[in-house]
Design a protein around this motif. Structure first.
Motif, PDB file in Angstrom:
ATOM      1  N   GLU A  77       0.848  -1.185   0.000  1.00 49.38           N
ATOM      2  CA  GLU A  77       0.000   0.000   0.000  1.00 49.38           C
ATOM      3  C   GLU A  77       0.883   1.234   0.000  1.00 49.38           C
ATOM      4  O   GLU A  77       1.920   1.262   0.644  1.00 49.38           O
ATOM      5  N   ILE A  78       0.450   2.245  -0.747  1.00 48.01           N
ATOM      6  CA  ILE A  78       1.074   3.554  -0.656  1.00 48.01           C
ATOM      7  C   ILE A  78      -0.044   4.585  -0.758  1.00 48.01           C
ATOM      8  O   ILE A  78      -0.924   4.468  -1.605  1.00 48.01           O
ATOM      9  N   VAL A  79      -0.028   5.521   0.170  1.00 46.62           N
ATOM     10  CA  VAL A  79      -1.059   6.547   0.222  1.00 46.62           C
ATOM     11  C   VAL A  79      -0.372   7.902   0.187  1.00 46.62           C
ATOM     12  O   VAL A  79       0.505   8.176   1.012  1.00 46.62           O
ATOM     13  N   PHE A  80      -0.775   8.740  -0.778  1.00 46.23           N
ATOM     14  CA  PHE A  80      -0.256  10.097  -0.874  1.00 46.23           C
ATOM     15  C   PHE A  80      -1.241  11.020  -0.162  1.00 46.23           C
ATOM     16  O   PHE A  80      -2.416  11.065  -0.502  1.00 46.23           O
ATOM     17  N   LEU A  81      -0.744  11.738   0.832  1.00 47.98           N
ATOM     18  CA  LEU A  81      -1.603  12.567   1.677  1.00 47.98           C
ATOM     19  C   LEU A  81      -1.618  14.036   1.266  1.00 47.98           C
ATOM     20  O   LEU A  81      -2.647  14.691   1.358  1.00 47.98           O
ATOM     21  N   GLU A  82      -0.470  14.545   0.853  1.00 46.71           N
ATOM     22  CA  GLU A  82      -0.321  15.957   0.475  1.00 46.71           C
ATOM     23  C   GLU A  82       0.676  16.041  -0.668  1.00 46.71           C
ATOM     24  O   GLU A  82       1.615  15.254  -0.734  1.00 46.71           O
ATOM     25  N   PRO A  83       0.513  17.023  -1.560  1.00 48.49           N
ATOM     26  CA  PRO A  83       1.513  17.176  -2.627  1.00 48.49           C
ATOM     27  C   PRO A  83       2.843  17.679  -2.068  1.00 48.49           C
ATOM     28  O   PRO A  83       2.891  18.368  -1.053  1.00 48.49           O
ATOM     29  N   VAL A  84       3.908  17.303  -2.757  1.00 46.27           N
ATOM     30  CA  VAL A  84       5.260  17.762  -2.429  1.00 46.27           C
ATOM     31  C   VAL A  84       5.677  18.698  -3.556  1.00 46.27           C
ATOM     32  O   VAL A  84       5.375  18.446  -4.726  1.00 46.27           O
ATOM     33  N   ARG A  85       6.362  19.776  -3.194  1.00 49.05           N
ATOM     34  CA  ARG A  85       6.729  20.787  -4.185  1.00 49.05           C
ATOM     35  C   ARG A  85       8.251  20.918  -4.287  1.00 49.05           C
ATOM     36  O   ARG A  85       8.992  20.506  -3.395  1.00 49.05           O
ATOM     37  N   VAL A  86       8.686  21.521  -5.361  1.00 48.17           N
ATOM     38  CA  VAL A  86      10.111  21.815  -5.549  1.00 48.17           C
ATOM     39  C   VAL A  86      10.596  22.639  -4.362  1.00 48.17           C
ATOM     40  O   VAL A  86       9.924  23.573  -3.929  1.00 48.17           O
ATOM     41  N   GLY A  87      11.748  22.276  -3.850  1.00 43.88           N
ATOM     42  CA  GLY A  87      12.340  22.986  -2.718  1.00 43.88           C
ATOM     43  C   GLY A  87      12.010  22.384  -1.372  1.00 43.88           C
ATOM     44  O   GLY A  87      12.686  22.668  -0.385  1.00 43.88           O
ATOM     45  N   ASP A  88      10.975  21.540  -1.307  1.00 42.07           N
ATOM     46  CA  ASP A  88      10.630  20.916  -0.033  1.00 42.07           C
ATOM     47  C   ASP A  88      11.738  19.959   0.399  1.00 42.07           C
ATOM     48  O   ASP A  88      12.301  19.225  -0.430  1.00 42.07           O
ATOM     49  N   LEU A  89      12.042  19.971   1.693  1.00 41.23           N
ATOM     50  CA  LEU A  89      12.960  19.004   2.276  1.00 41.23           C
ATOM     51  C   LEU A  89      12.109  17.825   2.731  1.00 41.23           C
ATOM     52  O   LEU A  89      11.263  17.965   3.615  1.00 41.23           O
ATOM     53  N   VAL A  90      12.299  16.681   2.082  1.00 38.28           N
ATOM     54  CA  VAL A  90      11.467  15.508   2.331  1.00 38.28           C
ATOM     55  C   VAL A  90      12.259  14.484   3.138  1.00 38.28           C
ATOM     56  O   VAL A  90      13.420  14.207   2.836  1.00 38.28           O
ATOM     57  N   HIS A  91      11.600  13.932   4.159  1.00 39.85           N
ATOM     58  CA  HIS A  91      12.205  12.906   5.027  1.00 39.85           C
ATOM     59  C   HIS A  91      11.383  11.635   4.907  1.00 39.85           C
ATOM     60  O   HIS A  91      10.147  11.687   4.979  1.00 39.85           O
ATOM     61  N   ALA A  92      12.048  10.509   4.751  1.00 39.00           N
ATOM     62  CA  ALA A  92      11.374   9.207   4.733  1.00 39.00           C
ATOM     63  C   ALA A  92      11.921   8.377   5.893  1.00 39.00           C
ATOM     64  O   ALA A  92      13.137   8.228   6.037  1.00 39.00           O
TER      65      ALA A  92
END
Length: 169
Positions: free
Chosen positions: A61-76
């Motif tokens: 399963e993968i659920v996308f909750l909010e869009p991610v934009r250019v410049g965002d610092l993303v943590h997994a």
């Protein structure tokens, strides 16, 4: 029997800043970019837990909750929630820090559950250590992982039965 490993042993965090090459036609980060990021962190977690090579067997399963934009610092953030004889369920949580806003906490942007299999040098499944849940949250994740596993197996059995009945007709 092989010694188990605590859930905490498998925890891995990866972070990256999203760039213009990551966007789709709508100007947000492409879902496939996030899926690869999820698979990368989950693979690192599975390899850490299993003590060797582990490959993706399924994305449950993968659920996308909010869009991610250019410049965002993303943590997994990933951890092995459950392990069988050779397979493991890895849970992943993805958050983002907006480049243009100061928020007190990162925004949840995706969650996922993946199944990995430990493999040996010949590419055959190999035994992996059991998971030793550390606290109440880890025990909850362990129990939920077993439910997802039971559902995967029941779905597979039902599909095989339906195909066999179809082939007989």
């Amino acid at each position: 029997m092989e010694q188990g490993r605590p859930t905490a042993h498998s925890r891995v965090t990866l972070s990256r800043i999203m760039s213009a090459v990551d966007v789709n036609l709508y100007g947000t980060v492409h879902g496939g970019v996030l899926m690869k990021f999820v698979d990368d962190v989950a693979g690192a977690s599975a390899a850490r837990h299993s003590g060797g090579t582990a490959v993706t067997a399924a994305i449950d399963e993968i659920v996308f909750l909010e869009p991610v934009r250019v410049g965002d610092l993303v943590h997994a953030y990933a951890q092995v929630n459950w392990a069988g004889s050779s397979s493991m369920e890895v849970g992943v949580r993805v958050t983002a820090e907006r480049w243009d806003a100061v928020e007190p906490t990162p925004i949840p942007v995706a969650t996922a559950y993946l199944v990995f299999v430990g493999i040996d040098v010949a590419g055959r499944p190999r035994r992996v250590p059991p998971v030793l849940p550390g606290d109440a949250e880890d025990r909850r994740r362990f129990q939920e992982a077993m439910i997802r596993r039971d559902h995967r197996l029941a779905r597979r059995t039902a599909i095989q039965k339906a195909r066999a009945e179809h082939d007989e007709s």
